[in-house]
Design a protein around this motif. Structure first.
Motif, PDB file in Angstrom:
ATOM      1  N   UNK A 626       0.822  -1.213   0.000  1.00 53.51           N
ATOM      2  CA  UNK A 626       0.000   0.000   0.000  1.00 53.51           C
ATOM      3  C   UNK A 626       0.857   1.264   0.000  1.00 53.51           C
ATOM      4  N   UNK A 627       2.108   1.160  -0.493  1.00 54.88           N
ATOM      5  CA  UNK A 627       2.955   2.350  -0.618  1.00 54.88           C
ATOM      6  C   UNK A 627       2.345   3.310  -1.632  1.00 54.88           C
ATOM      7  N   UNK A 628       2.451   4.603  -1.365  1.00 52.71           N
ATOM      8  CA  UNK A 628       1.828   5.631  -2.192  1.00 52.71           C
ATOM      9  C   UNK A 628       2.811   6.138  -3.246  1.00 52.71           C
ATOM     10  N   UNK A 629       2.350   6.296  -4.475  1.00 48.70           N
ATOM     11  CA  UNK A 629       3.227   6.719  -5.569  1.00 48.70           C
ATOM     12  C   UNK A 629       3.053   8.192  -5.939  1.00 48.70           C
ATOM     13  N   UNK A 630       2.321   8.952  -5.124  1.00 45.86           N
ATOM     14  CA  UNK A 630       2.014  10.347  -5.465  1.00 45.86           C
ATOM     15  C   UNK A 630       3.257  11.181  -5.736  1.00 45.86           C
ATOM     16  N   UNK A 631       4.277  11.064  -4.892  1.00 43.18           N
ATOM     17  CA  UNK A 631       5.486  11.882  -5.043  1.00 43.18           C
ATOM     18  C   UNK A 631       6.133  11.644  -6.408  1.00 43.18           C
TER      19      UNK A 631
END
Length: 639
Positions: A626-631
């Motif tokens: 569930x790591x976020x890729x927004x950056x």
């Protein structure tokens, strides 16, 4: 000096023995040329101001004084150049004469690294004239400027991240414990070597390997500048060998017996990232005897630099034909060894493979055959199955059967259409709705059939999915995503092609034709109905070209580069193949899928690691599902 890239040069001017004036003029010309070419640093040969082969003239005060005046003139002439220069010069200090390299920038003398190991054997008799570098740096007055002199100087750039320069001279590289080892441990990423190494048969090859291997051990860049034409040939010949290596790779090499510049763009960020990645690399805190000298470039110089380095389009594949042959042979041996050891460990003599007639399953079969050869098992234990569904074409089904027959393994066809239609009826799925359920039901049915067949014969299901598919999540969860041993798990799609081609080129004519037709077949899971008998679902039209995705994957995982840097690297490497807009589009697709599909990689079956980049959750890569890729996506959107 963008994205961690800088350009450096190794220079060999024509030399005049004891002709200081001519030597200075020629070095000035090469320095100006290096600056015009965008170089941040240039290294000249050992004792380049006077020439190396002056013999007992080094005892003459006239020559030593002329050398100092000559260096002053060179610093003045290059005073407007934003170029770090390293020039070999003899320096008299107190009661000794030192073999030094003057390091200067914009007319300022930064330091005088001195040679530590003075050779006095065979054709070398430097101890007759020179004193080893002092253990601790001494402040000397030279060319009207005060600067440190010794063998322990480190030049750190204040406005180029990761740039720290160390200098060692000729013989220093050839000894058991080169000074550059401590310099690198104290932070030097770029090592420069002014040298005058005579040429003998076989020496160039040894020198080349020495520079490459030393740069690899130190996770550094190494530039070597050798003296050439004009040095005395009374007893020796000098070839002007120029070498620039980075972490074991030779970036640039000058032709022997030539003069001029040899240039290369160094990737400082790559070196820094590699040092961070390797837990066994440890930088020493600055010891008391290490003297650090700061310098900086003009900001306009840093901003104006435009990298020219082009990175290989297929970083997983060697560019040299001979190396590629060896690499393919080795990879197939590693894959088959992994499978052979697993089979022996569990006491199994049967494998089950879903053979679609595509690249991945073909490679898995080729590996299985080699594993059975390794264990001296009969091929009757290799059971392949074609499981045609709604999207299977006659071309792929025919190729699967031909390959199995030519290899002499068991082949059987089991249609999954009836079972999938029953499943559609059970769950209320319309056969007219060509959605993800329509596709994945077929993939899961095939996996169920293979698992049950393996149970029947006490066999092991060999997985066929490759590294590129795992990176993109282009696999059906609990379908082709699952197996009992995944032999292709660390093989990217671009490399799969070369492995199959290698096998084809070493096969009989009939098998070769079938394998080459597999290579010519569009990559497809064949889960949608064909159009006019041809494959309708082409993977690369849906998720993007695998050569781009493998490029992105390599530089993301191997070096942790940012999306912006990878994008600019790809734009240079694929110029003429893909527009910047297309590259950016597929780069965004890659990052989005890479992050959102991690859950599939978190429960992968075992498989052998064959390269430096893999995605096994038990080994090289661990990331929360569930790591976020927004950056990362925001950076791509700003490109």
């Amino acid at each position: 000096m963008k994205d961690g890239l800088i350009r450096i040069a190794a220079a060999t001017p024509e030399t005049g023995v004891a002709d200081v004036k001519a030597n200075i003029a020629r070095m000035g010309e090469l320095a100006r040329e290096a600056a015009q070419q965008g170089c941040a640093a240039v290294v000249f040969p050992e004792l380049a101001v006077t020439g190396y082969t002056c013999g007992d003239l080094f005892r003459d005060a006239t020559l030593i004084q002329a050398a100092e005046r000559g260096l002053s003139q060179l610093m003045e002439e290059t005073g407007k150049l934003d170029l770090l220069c390293v020039v070999g010069v003899p320096v008299a200090f107190r009661g000794g004469l030192y073999n030094c390299a003057a390091v200067f920038l914009r007319g300022k003398l930064l330091g005088l690294p001195a040679k530590t190991h003075i050779p006095n054997y065979a054709e070398f008799y430097e101890a007759r004239h020179f004193t080893p570098a002092p253990e601790k740096a001494e402040t000397v007055l030279y060319c009207g400027q005060r600067a440190p002199m010794g063998g322990n100087l480190l030049f750190s750039c204040e406005n180029v991240t990761g740039l720290a320069v160390g200098v060692e001279i000729c013989e220093d590289l050839w000894v058991a414990g080169p000074p550059s080892t401590r310099l690198a441990q104290c932070g030097a990423t770029v090592l420069l070597n002014p040298s005058c190494s005579d040429e003998t048969i076989g020496k160039a090859e040894y020198r080349r390997e020495l520079v490459k291997s030393h740069s690899a051990r130190l996770l550094a860049a190494y530039a070597y500048a050798d003296s050439g034409f004009g040095e005395s040939t009374t007893d020796m010949v000098f070839s002007g060998h120029r070498l620039i290596a980075e972490n074991g790779a030779l970036l640039s090499e000058g032709e022997l017996f030539t003069t001029g510049l040899t240039m290369a763009d160094l990737d400082l960020e790559r070196l820094v990232q590699e040092r961070r990645r390797m837990s066994t690399w440890r930088e020493w805190p600055d010891p008391e005897e290490m003297t650090r000298v700061s310098f900086s470039y003009r900001e306009e110089t840093v901003r104006a630099f435009e990298p020219q380095r082009v990175f290989p389009k297929t970083p997983f594949v060697p560019g040299n034909g001979g190396d590629l042959e060896k690499r393919c042979s080795m990879i197939l041996a590693m894959q088959s060894e992994g499978l052979a050891v697993r089979l022996k460990h569990i006491g199994c003599s049967t494998v089950v493979i879903g053979l679609s007639g595509g690249l991945d399953s073909t490679l898995a079969l080729l590996v299985a055959v080699r594993a059975f050869d390794r264990l001296k098992l009969p091929y009757s234990g290799i059971k392949t199955y074609s499981m045609p569904g709604f999207g299977t074409t006659s071309r792929t089904k025919s190729n699967a059967q031909k390959i199995a027959e030519e290899l002499g393994v068991s082949f059987r066809e089991i249609s999954i259409e009836k079972a999938v239609r029953q499943h559609f009826s059970d769950i209320g799925q319309s056969e007219e709705t060509l959605d993800v359920t329509y596709e994945n039901s077929q993939a899961r049915e095939r996996t169920q059939v293979l698992m049950d067949l393996a149970n029947q014969c006490g066999g092991l299901v060999v997985g066929t999915g490759d590294l590129s598919e795992l990176a993109l999540g282009w696999a059906t969860y609990n379908g082709d995503h699952m197996s009992m041993y995944a032999v292709n798990a660390s093989i990217p799609k671009t490399l799969v092609r070369y492995l199959v081609r290698y096998a084809a080129d070493h096969s009989g004519e009939a098998l070769k034709r079938a394998l080459y037709d597999v290579l010519d077949t569009p990559v497809s899971p064949e889960l949608l109905p064909p159009k006019d008998g041809e494959i309708a679902q082409k993977t690369e039209e849906l998720v993007g070209p695998y050569e781009l995705h493998d490029f992105f994957l390599y530089y993301l995982l191997r070096f942790g580069f940012t999306p912006g840097k990878i994008y600019r690297m790809a734009c240079r490497s694929f110029a003429g193949d893909y527009s910047p807009e297309v590259i950016r589009h597929w780069l965004r697709t890659f990052y989005r899928r890479f992050f959102t599909q991690q859950f599939k990689r978190s429960c992968l079956p075992d498989g052998p690691k064959v390269g430096s980049v893999t995605l096994s959750p038990r080994g090289d890569f661990r990331m929360p599902s569930d790591a976020c890729c927004t950056v990362w996506l925001e950076e791509i959107d700003r490109l």
